[in-house]
Design a protein around this motif. Structure first.
Motif, PDB file in Angstrom:
ATOM      1  N   GLY A   1     -49.953  10.377   6.227  1.00 53.99           N
ATOM      2  CA  GLY A   1     -50.610  10.468   4.914  1.00 53.99           C
ATOM      3  C   GLY A   1     -49.918   9.660   3.836  1.00 53.99           C
TER       4      GLY A   1
ATOM      5  N   CYS B   1     -54.870  17.462  -8.403  1.00 56.39           N
ATOM      6  CA  CYS B   1     -54.865  16.399  -7.379  1.00 56.39           C
ATOM      7  C   CYS B   1     -55.898  15.315  -7.710  1.00 56.39           C
TER       8      CYS B   1
ATOM      9  N   LYS C   1     -47.797  16.972  -7.737  1.00 59.59           N
ATOM     10  CA  LYS C   1     -46.848  18.062  -7.433  1.00 59.59           C
ATOM     11  C   LYS C   1     -45.530  17.864  -8.186  1.00 59.59           C
TER      12      LYS C   1
ATOM     13  N   TYR D   1     -43.006  13.843   2.728  1.00 60.34           N
ATOM     14  CA  TYR D   1     -43.352  14.819   3.762  1.00 60.34           C
ATOM     15  C   TYR D   1     -42.465  14.669   4.982  1.00 60.34           C
TER      16      TYR D   1
ATOM     17  N   SER E   1     -45.428  10.584  -2.387  1.00 60.06           N
ATOM     18  CA  SER E   1     -46.689   9.927  -2.023  1.00 60.06           C
ATOM     19  C   SER E   1     -47.872  10.848  -2.273  1.00 60.06           C
TER      20      SER E   1
ATOM     21  N   ASN F   1     -56.428  24.562   2.233  1.00 55.84           N
ATOM     22  CA  ASN F   1     -55.657  25.014   1.066  1.00 55.84           C
ATOM     23  C   ASN F   1     -56.013  26.465   0.721  1.00 55.84           C
TER      24      ASN F   1
ATOM     25  N   VAL G   1     -52.297  11.190  -0.938  1.00 55.09           N
ATOM     26  CA  VAL G   1     -53.296  10.638  -0.014  1.00 55.09           C
ATOM     27  C   VAL G   1     -54.307   9.720  -0.699  1.00 55.09           C
TER      28      VAL G   1
HETATM   29  O1  DON Z   1     -54.414  19.240  -0.913  1.00 53.60           O
HETATM   30  C1  DON Z   1     -54.685  18.163  -0.406  1.00 53.60           C
HETATM   31  O2  DON Z   1     -54.867  18.052   0.786  1.00 53.60           O
HETATM   32  C2  DON Z   1     -54.751  16.937  -1.300  1.00 53.60           C
HETATM   33  N1  DON Z   1     -55.406  17.224  -2.516  1.00 53.60           N
HETATM   34  C3  DON Z   1     -53.386  16.401  -1.586  1.00 53.60           C
HETATM   35  C4  DON Z   1     -52.617  16.060  -0.347  1.00 53.60           C
HETATM   36  C5  DON Z   1     -51.756  14.881  -0.449  1.00 53.60           C
HETATM   37  O3  DON Z   1     -51.831  14.032  -1.312  1.00 53.60           O
HETATM   38  C6  DON Z   1     -50.833  14.730   0.647  1.00 53.60           C
HETATM   39  N2  DON Z   1     -50.198  13.457   0.521  1.00 53.60           N
HETATM   40  N3  DON Z   1     -49.750  12.674   1.176  1.00 53.60           N
END
Ligand code: DON
Length: 305
Positions: free
Chosen positions: A284, A193, A64, A241, A257, A165, A259
């Motif tokens: 997360g 991602c 992001k 977050y 960060s 999403n 996930v």
């Molecule tokens: O959209 C999602 O849920 C994941 N591809 C990315 C989310 C994420 O990395 C949140 N991070 N802490």
């Protein structure tokens, strides 16, 4: 510096057993919960590392930051901030509630999923492939690594399971926040991602931000100083977050960060830091990664505050 990194990794390894790897994207459950590593690149181009810094992982939400850098570079802040605000949320990264209830349906910031999907929709390119390649090429330049590429299995796993999403994206389409084909935009988001990197790669991206947009190793300017400043400000207020406030108190530096277990951190005018620790806390964020950065802050006085 290597001794300090060794000490912070060794004393915080115990935290890896207190969290869990992400499982909501099934392929991420294959991450090694015991891994913990760090890579540091200073604004003079010096490099230091310790632990499992060669572990490969997917960039996830750290992408992001790079997407935001691209759209700010290509369109400027006025246009970008018409689509997405810059306010912290205190809600989970994939929360949907604020899209309907607050801010005239505009996502609150580009570091949460809704805001990132909105910025992805703005990317330069006529096709999803061109939009994805715009960010991938830029990421490779930032990290000085032409081999960075997609992890196909994680991408497919995200695409198959990414209904939350999809909900965010369709809602934003219904409120005219997003133009374009929703599945095409999501495809680019899922791919971004799922880019596979190491903590050296994210440390390098962090070092460019720390160095105000200039690559420390060859002095080439990749983004304007103003863009680097905006991105660091948003990372500070929104990058971890709904734990961003707590992280600002305990570490006090811009960070983002993902996930996959990565944390990209920036110490302005000093260094970029990449940490990997796939075992996550409830919000997360890498559970041991945060502890490592807290201790590093105590030893090196990193906080910008
Ligand atoms: O959209 C999602 O849920 C994941 N591809 C990315 C989310 C994420 O990395 C949140 N991070 N802490």
């Amino acid at each position: 510096m290597n001794d300090i990194l060794q000490s912070v990794i060794c004393s915080n390894r115990c935290w890896t057993s207190k969290g869990k790897v992400a499982t909501y994207i099934p392929e991420l459950s294959k991450g090694n919960p015991d891994a913990l590593g760090i890579y540091v690149i200073t604004c003079n181009g010096e490099e230091y590392s310790f632990g499992d810094f060669e572990t490969k992982f997917t960039i996830q939400s750290i992408s992001k930051v790079v997407t935001l850098m691209c759209v700010l570079h290509d369109y400027g802040k006025e246009k970008v901030f018409q689509k997405v605000s810059v306010e912290p949320t205190s809600d989970a990264f994939n929360s949907i509630i604020n899209l309907e209830a607050k801010n005239f349906h505009k996502p609150l910031n580009p570091m949460i999923n809704a805001g990132a999907i909105a910025t992805v929709s703005m990317l330069n390119g006529n096709t999803p492939k061109e939009k994805f390649c715009r960010v991938l090429k830029f990421m490779r330049e930032l990290a000085g690594n032409a081999n960075i590429d997609l992890n196909e299995n994680v991408y497919l796993s995200e695409k198959i399971t990414g209904h939350r999403n999809r909900a965010l994206a369709h809602f934003m389409k219904s409120t005219n926040i997003m133009d374009g084909n929703v599945e095409d935009i999501l495809d680019v988001y899922f791919k971004l991602c799922s880019i596979e990197i190491t903590c050296k790669d994210i440390a390098k991206i962090g070092a460019v931000l720390a160095n105000n947009g200039v690559l420390p190793w060859n002095k080439k300017r990749l983004i304007a100083k103003e863009t680097a400043k905006i991105v660091k400000a948003i990372m500070t207020t929104c990058g971890m977050y709904d734990a961003s406030g707590e992280f600002s108190v305990s570490v006090g530096i811009p960070a983002k960060s993902g996930v996959g277990g990565g944390i990209l951190a920036v110490v302005p005018n000093r260094m970029g830091i990449g940490v990997i620790g796939p075992s996550l806390d409830q919000k997360g964020n890498s559970i041991a990664g945060i502890k490592v950065l807290e201790e590093l802050n105590k030893k090196l006085n990193l906080s910008i505050f």
